[in-house]
Design a protein around this motif. Structure first.
Motif, PDB file in Angstrom:
ATOM      1  N   PRO A  62       1.074  -1.419   0.521  1.00 20.83           N
ATOM      2  CA  PRO A  62      -0.225   0.539  -0.113  1.00 20.83           C
ATOM      3  C   PRO A  62       0.693   0.724  -0.040  1.00 20.83           C
ATOM      4  N   GLU A  63       0.021   1.988  -0.137  1.00 15.60           N
ATOM      5  CA  GLU A  63       0.796   3.459  -0.642  1.00 15.60           C
ATOM      6  C   GLU A  63       0.969   3.804   0.784  1.00 15.60           C
ATOM      7  N   ARG A  64       0.972   3.446   1.945  1.00 21.18           N
ATOM      8  CA  ARG A  64       1.484   3.966   3.729  1.00 21.18           C
ATOM      9  C   ARG A  64       0.777   2.493   4.507  1.00 21.18           C
ATOM     10  N   PHE A  65       1.232   2.312   5.364  1.00 17.97           N
ATOM     11  CA  PHE A  65       0.881   1.026   6.356  1.00 17.97           C
ATOM     12  C   PHE A  65       0.336   1.754   7.421  1.00 17.97           C
ATOM     13  N   ASP A  66      -0.830   2.206   7.962  1.00 19.83           N
ATOM     14  CA  ASP A  66      -0.990   2.208   9.296  1.00 19.83           C
ATOM     15  C   ASP A  66      -1.196   1.836  10.654  1.00 19.83           C
ATOM     16  N   GLY A  67      -0.457   2.264  11.709  1.00 16.37           N
ATOM     17  CA  GLY A  67       0.108   1.430  13.089  1.00 16.37           C
ATOM     18  C   GLY A  67       1.102   0.118  12.817  1.00 16.37           C
ATOM     19  N   PHE A  68       0.478  -0.179  11.819  1.00 20.80           N
ATOM     20  CA  PHE A  68       1.775  -1.672  11.511  1.00 20.80           C
ATOM     21  C   PHE A  68       1.858  -2.407  10.598  1.00 20.80           C
ATOM     22  N   VAL A  69       2.281  -2.520  10.450  1.00 18.92           N
ATOM     23  CA  VAL A  69       2.772  -3.779   9.048  1.00 18.92           C
ATOM     24  C   VAL A  69       2.127  -5.134   9.541  1.00 18.92           C
ATOM     25  N   PRO A  70       1.447  -5.372   9.128  1.00 13.03           N
ATOM     26  CA  PRO A  70       0.613  -6.729   9.734  1.00 13.03           C
ATOM     27  C   PRO A  70       1.945  -7.974   9.174  1.00 13.03           C
ATOM     28  N   ALA A  71       2.082  -8.516  10.111  1.00 13.14           N
ATOM     29  CA  ALA A  71       3.041 -10.002   9.666  1.00 13.14           C
ATOM     30  C   ALA A  71       2.089 -10.770   8.694  1.00 13.14           C
ATOM     31  N   SER A  72       1.312 -11.422   8.404  1.00 17.50           N
ATOM     32  CA  SER A  72       0.787 -11.733   7.461  1.00 17.50           C
ATOM     33  C   SER A  72       0.845 -11.048   5.650  1.00 17.50           C
ATOM     34  N   HIS A  73       1.055  -9.657   6.001  1.00 19.47           N
ATOM     35  CA  HIS A  73       0.972  -9.077   4.017  1.00 19.47           C
ATOM     36  C   HIS A  73       1.846 -10.361   3.667  1.00 19.47           C
ATOM     37  N   ALA A  74       1.263 -10.267   2.061  1.00 21.89           N
ATOM     38  CA  ALA A  74       1.873 -11.080   1.514  1.00 21.89           C
ATOM     39  C   ALA A  74       3.255 -10.875   0.732  1.00 21.89           C
ATOM     40  N   GLN A 154       4.763  -4.854  23.460  1.00 24.23           N
ATOM     41  CA  GLN A 154       3.878  -4.693  22.424  1.00 24.23           C
ATOM     42  C   GLN A 154       3.514  -6.284  22.069  1.00 24.23           C
ATOM     43  N   ALA A 155       2.282  -6.432  21.699  1.00 23.53           N
ATOM     44  CA  ALA A 155       1.326  -7.586  21.367  1.00 23.53           C
ATOM     45  C   ALA A 155       0.501  -6.920  19.968  1.00 23.53           C
ATOM     46  N   GLY A 156       0.113  -8.262  19.103  1.00 20.95           N
ATOM     47  CA  GLY A 156      -0.611  -8.222  17.915  1.00 20.95           C
ATOM     48  C   GLY A 156      -0.562  -9.140  16.879  1.00 20.95           C
ATOM     49  N   ASP A 157      -0.176  -8.437  15.641  1.00 19.39           N
ATOM     50  CA  ASP A 157      -0.421  -8.951  14.571  1.00 19.39           C
ATOM     51  C   ASP A 157       0.505  -8.568  13.751  1.00 19.39           C
ATOM     52  N   SER A 158       1.551  -7.474  14.106  1.00 24.91           N
ATOM     53  CA  SER A 158       1.830  -6.656  13.700  1.00 24.91           C
ATOM     54  C   SER A 158       3.889  -7.607  12.889  1.00 24.91           C
ATOM     55  N   LEU A 159       4.552  -7.488  12.469  1.00 26.29           N
ATOM     56  CA  LEU A 159       5.383  -8.242  12.145  1.00 26.29           C
ATOM     57  C   LEU A 159       6.285  -8.035  13.349  1.00 26.29           C
ATOM     58  N   ALA A 160       7.214  -6.806  14.000  1.00 26.15           N
ATOM     59  CA  ALA A 160       7.275  -7.061  15.316  1.00 26.15           C
ATOM     60  C   ALA A 160       7.221  -8.035  16.251  1.00 26.15           C
ATOM     61  N   ALA A 161       5.958  -7.761  16.649  1.00 27.13           N
ATOM     62  CA  ALA A 161       5.933  -8.528  17.033  1.00 27.13           C
ATOM     63  C   ALA A 161       5.565  -9.750  17.477  1.00 27.13           C
TER      64      ALA A 161
END
Length: 190
Positions: A62-74, A154-161
């Motif tokens: 995308p043009e930008r990620f809002d909040g975090f980069v999803p670990a599951s992004h293709a 940090q918790a969640g679905d982000s790549l870093a988490a």
């Protein structure tokens, strides 16, 4: 991470001619599964990269990620896979495209920067540039250590988490001490 390095799958020994590039099929592409590039590009050895394949995946960023980069992004998953399959320059390209649109100052940028450095170190290893390998591995290990310290809550679905930063930093330091000139033990990201 300790898998042996080997080029597998649809990787060819030489880049195709220009007329061959025009015949690439898009029918096997989906938004979640992407074919590997047709060859692993090495600067100074090959005349061109398989940009057709990479551009298809970059188009998903995308043009930008809002909040975090999803670990599951293709694009993230594809970039990590490229490194582990021996497509180091290509991994750098895809992961850098994601890094550019990751939230500024965020933990995902640190994680992506470390992954980019690892892919670049693997490329330099393949190119026979040991001093660059040492520097890049040390930089990546430092980034991963910073990520480990900063993400404690940090918790969640982000790549870093969910990224195994602490274990990978430890493995990189071990690799740098014992195997830094051994491409059979090139650092893996997944």
């Amino acid at each position: 991470m300790a898998r042996a390095y080997a080029l597998r799958g649809p990787c060819y020994a030489r880049p195709p001619q220009d007329d061959e590039i025009d015949r690439v099929s898009v029918s096997d592409q989906t938004t979640t599964t992407h074919v590997l590039p047709r060859w692993a590009y090495v600067p100074g050895v090959d005349t061109q990269a398989d940009r057709v394949t990479l551009d298809r995946v970059k188009a998903l960023v995308p043009e930008r990620f809002d909040g975090f980069v999803p670990a599951s992004h293709a694009a993230v998953l594809y970039g990590l896979r490229l490194n582990d399959e021996g497509f180091f320059w290509e991994a750098h390209e895809i992961l850098e495209a994601v890094w550019k649109v990751a939230p500024k100052g965020g933990l995902d940028r640190i994680c992506l920067r470390a992954c980019i450095q690892i892919a670049n170190a693997n490329l330099k290893l393949k190119m026979g540039k040991p001093q660059a390998v040492k520097r890049l591995i040390a930089d990546a290990a430092t980034e991963l250590t910073e990520l480990t310290v900063r993400r404690r809550s940090q918790a969640g679905d982000s790549l870093a988490a969910g990224f195994p930063a602490e274990a990978l930093a430890k493995e990189l330091r071990n690799w740098a001490r014992h195997y830094w000139n051994d491409s059979a033990n090139a650092p893996q990201l997944t």
